[in-house]
Design an enzyme around this catalytic site. Structure first.
Site, short mmCIF file in Angstrom:
data_model
loop_
_atom_site.label_atom_id
_atom_site.label_comp_id
_atom_site.label_asym_id
_atom_site.label_seq_id
_atom_site.Cartn_x
_atom_site.Cartn_y
_atom_site.Cartn_z
N SER A 94 -17.56 2.38 -62.99
CA SER A 94 -17.67 3.83 -62.99
C SER A 94 -18.16 4.29 -64.35
CB SER A 94 -16.32 4.47 -62.67
OG SER A 94 -16.41 5.88 -62.68
N HIS A 98 -22.39 11.94 -71.23
CA HIS A 98 -22.49 13.31 -71.75
C HIS A 98 -23.47 13.30 -72.94
CE1 HIS A 98 -19.26 14.94 -69.30
NE2 HIS A 98 -18.49 13.92 -69.64
N HIS A 108 -23.17 10.95 -63.59
CA HIS A 108 -22.03 10.13 -63.19
C HIS A 108 -22.52 9.14 -62.14
CE1 HIS A 108 -19.33 9.65 -59.64
NE2 HIS A 108 -18.52 9.12 -60.55
N ARG A 112 -17.99 0.68 -55.90
CA ARG A 112 -16.63 0.16 -55.81
C ARG A 112 -16.42 -0.60 -54.50
NH1 ARG A 112 -16.91 5.64 -55.18
NH2 ARG A 112 -16.20 6.44 -53.17
N HIS A 147 -34.06 12.72 -56.77
CA HIS A 147 -33.82 12.56 -55.34
C HIS A 147 -34.84 11.61 -54.69
CE1 HIS A 147 -30.44 15.20 -54.36
NE2 HIS A 147 -30.81 15.89 -55.43
N HIS A 177 -13.31 26.79 -55.52
CA HIS A 177 -12.83 27.97 -56.26
C HIS A 177 -13.96 28.64 -57.05
CE1 HIS A 177 -12.47 24.64 -59.14
NE2 HIS A 177 -12.53 25.54 -60.11
N GLY A 261 -3.01 3.41 -63.15
CA GLY A 261 -4.16 2.93 -63.92
C GLY A 261 -4.06 3.35 -65.39
#
Length: 306
Positions: A94, A98, A108, A112, A147, A177, A261
């Site tokens: 993972s 930044h 990102h 997995r 894309h 939100h 973890g």
């Protein structure tokens, strides 16, 4: 049912971590990754590699983890209740990057593998992962190219694969939100096993191998773009959305914390600097406003490439 060979998956993931770190160091030109290996008391461990205060990347973290446990955490069994009471093995790579320059997007990616087992029952396993792009000052050509790369790596696995996982990414990386997506999307897949181990593993490898070749051209194009305090402030403000999503909604963060973890590695995805501003509204038709009006609503980016 035969048990999938976890050793070949682990070997691929370790090699992928190394190749991505090497590629990011080359892109940065100055920064170097520091490796930090750790062990987990309940079983397993991993290696976190972090680059900080580079020429291009303010912080880049690339984690490898391989953990085991006697029972699945609530974050996993919530949508797969049949896994309750099974032992598990989980491994993955993972990463979150930044950049310093607000004209380079944050990104990102992860790939997995999970397998859950119970005596007297067939193993339950699946692959998951994807990658997504979070720009602050987006360029349409960058988003289209991003894309297009995603489409091209999916294409050998079927015409329906890219639209399905592109849509899933738009829906997953969404902040209810705020009523906006985290960025401009990419690919997201989970519970992948229907095509069998070999094909599912091949797709996971394609996603992992395709990440850096999708991101590097954008970095190269934008890393010399001049910016000032206004652009930097907006970048730090928008990083707040990244924090909100990762701490409230992200399955991987919840899984890591609920399975005991390593907290430092799990929260490596957080930006080193961030700010919030009460009732911030960008000036109408400004470059900052265009992010909201033109990029944070899902759309068919490839139709713009025709």
């Amino acid at each position: 049912m035969s048990v999938p060979d976890t050793s070949v998956v682990k070997a691929f993931l370790l090699d992928l971590q190394q190749r991505i770190c090497d590629g990011l160091e080359q892109l940065d030109g100055e920064g170097k990754f520091k490796a930090d290996s750790w062990k987990r008391a309940e079983g397993g461990g991993g290696t976190s590699r972090v680059l900080t205060q580079g020429k291009v990347f303010e912080q880049a973290g690339v984690n490898f983890s391989h953990v085991t446990g006697a029972s699945m955490p609530a974050s996993a069994t919530a949508h797969r209740p049949e896994l309750a009471g099974r032992s598990f093995e989980a491994m993955g790579v993972s990463l979150v990057i930044h950049p310093n320059n607000p004209y380079i997007p944050t990104t990102h990616a992860n790939v997995r593998f999970f397998i859950a087992q119970k005596e007297g029952a067939d193993p339950v396993w699946w692959f998951g992962g994807g990658f997504d792009l979070t720009p602050y000052y987006p360029f349409e050509e960058d988003v289209i190219e991003w894309h297009q790369h995603a489409h091209d790596l999916c294409h050998p696995f079927g015409e329906e694969v890219y639209p399905k996982y592109k849509k899933w990414c738009d829906e997953y990386f969404y902040l209810p939100h705020r009523d906006e997506t985290r960025g401009v999307g990419g690919l997201f897949f989970d519970d992948l096993n229907a095509e069998g181990f070999e094909t599912s593993f091949a797709f996971m490898q394609a996603v992992g191998n395709g990440f850096l070749s999708s991101y590097a051209p954008i970095v190269e194009r934008r890393k010399e773009t001049e910016y000032g305090e206004k652009e930097r402030d907006f970048q730090l403000y928008r990083r707040g959305r990244y924090v909100e999503f990762n701490l409230v909604y992200d399955r991987g963060t919840l899984f890591g914390l609920q399975t005991g973890g390593r907290t430092e590695s799990i929260l490596m995805s957080m930006p080193p600097l961030v700010r919030w501003e009460y009732m911030y509204t960008p000036e109408e038709k400004s470059p900052e406003a265009l992010l909201y009006t033109d990029f944070l609503t899902p759309k068919d980016w490839l139709c713009l490439n025709k």
